[in-house]
Enzyme design. Structure first.
Site, PDB file in Angstrom:
ATOM      1  N   ASN A   9       0.871  -1.179   0.000  1.00 54.71           N
ATOM      2  CA  ASN A   9       0.000   0.000   0.000  1.00 54.71           C
ATOM      3  C   ASN A   9       0.907   1.227   0.000  1.00 54.71           C
ATOM      4  O   ASN A   9       1.484   1.560   1.029  1.00 54.71           O
ATOM      5  CB  ASN A   9      -0.905  -0.033   1.238  1.00 54.71           C
ATOM      6  CG  ASN A   9      -1.745   1.230   1.366  1.00 54.71           C
ATOM      7  OD1 ASN A   9      -1.761   2.072   0.464  1.00 54.71           O
ATOM      8  ND2 ASN A   9      -2.437   1.357   2.491  1.00 54.71           N
ATOM      9  N   TRP A  10       1.008   1.858  -1.157  1.00 56.32           N
ATOM     10  CA  TRP A  10       1.946   2.981  -1.292  1.00 56.32           C
ATOM     11  C   TRP A  10       1.427   4.251  -0.617  1.00 56.32           C
ATOM     12  O   TRP A  10       2.156   5.226  -0.500  1.00 56.32           O
ATOM     13  CB  TRP A  10       2.225   3.264  -2.771  1.00 56.32           C
ATOM     14  CG  TRP A  10       2.988   2.179  -3.478  1.00 56.32           C
ATOM     15  CD1 TRP A  10       3.378   0.962  -2.967  1.00 56.32           C
ATOM     16  CD2 TRP A  10       3.456   2.202  -4.833  1.00 56.32           C
ATOM     17  NE1 TRP A  10       4.056   0.242  -3.921  1.00 56.32           N
ATOM     18  CE2 TRP A  10       4.126   0.985  -5.080  1.00 56.32           C
ATOM     19  CE3 TRP A  10       3.370   3.135  -5.865  1.00 56.32           C
ATOM     20  CZ2 TRP A  10       4.699   0.673  -6.317  1.00 56.32           C
ATOM     21  CZ3 TRP A  10       3.942   2.834  -7.102  1.00 56.32           C
ATOM     22  CH2 TRP A  10       4.607   1.616  -7.319  1.00 56.32           C
ATOM     23  N   LYS A  11       0.137   4.264  -0.273  1.00 53.33           N
ATOM     24  CA  LYS A  11      -0.482   5.459   0.332  1.00 53.33           C
ATOM     25  C   LYS A  11      -0.226   6.673  -0.576  1.00 53.33           C
ATOM     26  O   LYS A  11      -0.209   6.512  -1.795  1.00 53.33           O
ATOM     27  CB  LYS A  11       0.014   5.640   1.772  1.00 53.33           C
ATOM     28  CG  LYS A  11      -0.198   4.361   2.605  1.00 53.33           C
ATOM     29  CD  LYS A  11       0.010   4.542   4.076  1.00 53.33           C
ATOM     30  CE  LYS A  11      -0.225   3.211   4.773  1.00 53.33           C
ATOM     31  NZ  LYS A  11      -0.110   3.304   6.226  1.00 53.33           N
ATOM     32  N   HIS A  95      -9.518   0.999   4.913  1.00 57.65           N
ATOM     33  CA  HIS A  95      -8.237   1.232   5.588  1.00 57.65           C
ATOM     34  C   HIS A  95      -8.465   2.171   6.772  1.00 57.65           C
ATOM     35  O   HIS A  95      -9.276   3.095   6.698  1.00 57.65           O
ATOM     36  CB  HIS A  95      -7.223   1.826   4.607  1.00 57.65           C
ATOM     37  CG  HIS A  95      -5.844   1.830   5.183  1.00 57.65           C
ATOM     38  ND1 HIS A  95      -5.419   2.799   6.069  1.00 57.65           N
ATOM     39  CD2 HIS A  95      -4.812   0.964   5.051  1.00 57.65           C
ATOM     40  CE1 HIS A  95      -4.173   2.518   6.441  1.00 57.65           C
ATOM     41  NE2 HIS A  95      -3.784   1.404   5.835  1.00 57.65           N
ATOM     42  N   GLU A  97      -6.863   4.594   7.834  1.00 55.63           N
ATOM     43  CA  GLU A  97      -6.676   6.027   7.530  1.00 55.63           C
ATOM     44  C   GLU A  97      -7.930   6.596   6.870  1.00 55.63           C
ATOM     45  O   GLU A  97      -8.293   7.750   7.111  1.00 55.63           O
ATOM     46  CB  GLU A  97      -5.416   6.218   6.662  1.00 55.63           C
ATOM     47  CG  GLU A  97      -4.156   6.008   7.499  1.00 55.63           C
ATOM     48  CD  GLU A  97      -2.951   5.479   6.746  1.00 55.63           C
ATOM     49  OE1 GLU A  97      -2.918   5.538   5.504  1.00 55.63           O
ATOM     50  OE2 GLU A  97      -2.014   4.996   7.428  1.00 55.63           O
ATOM     51  N   GLU A 167      -5.124  -4.918  10.648  1.00 53.60           N
ATOM     52  CA  GLU A 167      -4.128  -3.864  10.812  1.00 53.60           C
ATOM     53  C   GLU A 167      -4.416  -3.114  12.110  1.00 53.60           C
ATOM     54  O   GLU A 167      -5.233  -2.168  12.116  1.00 53.60           O
ATOM     55  CB  GLU A 167      -4.180  -2.875   9.637  1.00 53.60           C
ATOM     56  CG  GLU A 167      -3.868  -3.498   8.298  1.00 53.60           C
ATOM     57  CD  GLU A 167      -3.327  -2.463   7.311  1.00 53.60           C
ATOM     58  OE1 GLU A 167      -2.236  -2.704   6.792  1.00 53.60           O
ATOM     59  OE2 GLU A 167      -3.977  -1.437   7.088  1.00 53.60           O
ATOM     60  N   GLY A 173       2.640   2.427  10.818  1.00 50.24           N
ATOM     61  CA  GLY A 173       3.576   3.539  10.678  1.00 50.24           C
ATOM     62  C   GLY A 173       4.313   3.910  11.947  1.00 50.24           C
ATOM     63  O   GLY A 173       4.960   4.942  12.019  1.00 50.24           O
ATOM     64  N   SER A 212       3.613  -1.983  10.326  1.00 44.22           N
ATOM     65  CA  SER A 212       5.069  -2.031  10.525  1.00 44.22           C
ATOM     66  C   SER A 212       5.690  -3.381  10.151  1.00 44.22           C
ATOM     67  O   SER A 212       6.614  -3.844  10.819  1.00 44.22           O
ATOM     68  CB  SER A 212       5.429  -1.626  11.959  1.00 44.22           C
ATOM     69  OG  SER A 212       5.021  -0.289  12.207  1.00 44.22           O
ATOM     70  N   GLY A 233       2.928  -1.049   4.289  1.00 42.25           N
ATOM     71  CA  GLY A 233       2.957   0.374   3.950  1.00 42.25           C
ATOM     72  C   GLY A 233       4.370   0.812   3.638  1.00 42.25           C
ATOM     73  O   GLY A 233       4.895   0.583   2.545  1.00 42.25           O
ATOM     74  N   GLY A 234       5.027   1.440   4.609  1.00 40.40           N
ATOM     75  CA  GLY A 234       6.341   2.056   4.399  1.00 40.40           C
ATOM     76  C   GLY A 234       7.348   1.152   3.698  1.00 40.40           C
ATOM     77  O   GLY A 234       8.034   1.595   2.760  1.00 40.40           O
TER      78      GLY A 234
HETATM   79  P1  13P Z   1       3.103   0.508   7.655  1.00 37.70           P
HETATM   80  O1  13P Z   1       3.624  -0.776   7.063  1.00 37.70           O
HETATM   81  O2  13P Z   1       3.817   1.728   7.145  1.00 37.70           O
HETATM   82  O3  13P Z   1       3.009   0.436   9.151  1.00 37.70           O
HETATM   83  O4  13P Z   1       1.595   0.679   7.122  1.00 37.70           O
HETATM   84  C1  13P Z   1       0.720  -0.396   7.222  1.00 37.70           C
HETATM   85  C2  13P Z   1      -0.501  -0.092   6.456  1.00 37.70           C
HETATM   86  O5  13P Z   1      -1.270   0.791   6.806  1.00 37.70           O
HETATM   87  C3  13P Z   1      -0.736  -0.850   5.218  1.00 37.70           C
HETATM   88  O6  13P Z   1      -2.023  -0.640   4.729  1.00 37.70           O
END
Ligand code: 13P
Length: 253
Positions: A9-11, A95, A97, A167, A173, A212, A233-234
């Site tokens: 997930n590149w956000k 998600h 967010e 999640e 994050g 994470s 994510g990251g």
């Molecule tokens: P991180 O891997 O950056 O913690 O993000 C997880 C996430 O929200 C994937 O959708």
């Protein structure tokens, strides 16, 4: 169980040139005989370009969200049919967010899931508790509410092609991953919720862990019996780390 799945997930990250470099590095590093399915979820505007770049690589394309509506006067929305049209196979729905920052309710998430599923996309339904909810002992209650809101809106059979991602909000994050045991407990609980409606669907359902995930912790997480891959994510923005995560998932199901 299907193949293990790792989705990036590149956000709100990426650029035309950077995206091509990233996916080319990922494609070059993936083993040929893959037992892991790999998906990247860039921002909407990059989907058509990436569909071309990914052609023939075996890496699938997913969207980070999807409209609950099919067409009409809904300014700024992108429909599931449009996502299919440009080559998406998956769509993330719910998600944390989107829930926390854009007010997406359980009811809206359920409608998005249904819209994705009926257009032929595979929804990746995200669920998870906040730190305050975990500290109150409300993790199962929250996850139950989030999963059942969708299962009550669609049929359990609609989960045959879906994916659930657990999640925990406190792990996203933050660098603070859930322990494999903490994650396994919730994954088993989620599988149980689905099994209460269909044992067959529950047995086949892929449940991803997100929060994470890194190359250094992925193997211990994916070794757990109910963890079928990761939503990353990251670390999905770093080809070398993402490849480590993919290889940790390889053969873990
Ligand atoms: P991180 O891997 O950056 O913690 O993000 C997880 C996430 O929200 C994937 O959708």
């Amino acid at each position: 169980m299907g193949r293990a799945l790792v989705a990036g997930n590149w956000k709100l990250n990426g650029s035309r040139t950077g995206n091509v470099a990233l996916v080319r590095s990922i494609a070059a590093g993936l083993a040929r005989d893959r037992t892991v399915e790999v998906v990247v979820c860039p921002p909407f505007v990059y989907l058509p370009d990436l569909a071309v770049t990914l052609d023939g690589t075996g890496i699938a394309l997913g969207a980070q969200s999807v409209s609950a509506e099919a067409s009409g006067a809904f300014t700024g929305e992108v429909s599931a049919g449009m996502l299919r049209d440009v080559g998406c196979r998956y769509a993330i729905v719910g998600h944390s967010e989107r829930r926390a920052l854009y007010g997406e309710t359980d009811a809206l998430v359920a409608r998005k899931f249904a819209a994705a599923q009926s257009a032929g996309l595979q929804p990746i339904l995200c669920v998870g508790e906040t730190l305050a909810e975990r500290n109150q002992g409300a993790t199962e209650q929250v996850v139950r509410r989030q999963v059942e809101a969708v299962m009550n809106h669609v049929s359990v059979d609609d989960f045959a092609t879906a994916v659930i991602a657990y999640e925990p909000v406190w792990a996203i994050g933050t660098g603070q991953t859930a322990t494999p045991e903490q994650a396994q407990d919730v994954h088993a609980f989620i599988r149980g919720l689905v099994a209460a409606r269909s044992g067959r669907i529950a047995a086949e359902l892929r449940i991803l862990y997100g929060g994470s995930v890194k190359g250094s912790n992925a193997r211990a997480l994916f070794r757990m019996p109910d963890i079928d891959g990761g939503l990353v994510g990251g670390a999905s923005l770093d080809a070398a780390d993402f490849l480590l995560i993919c290889s940790a998932a390889s053969g873990s199901c």
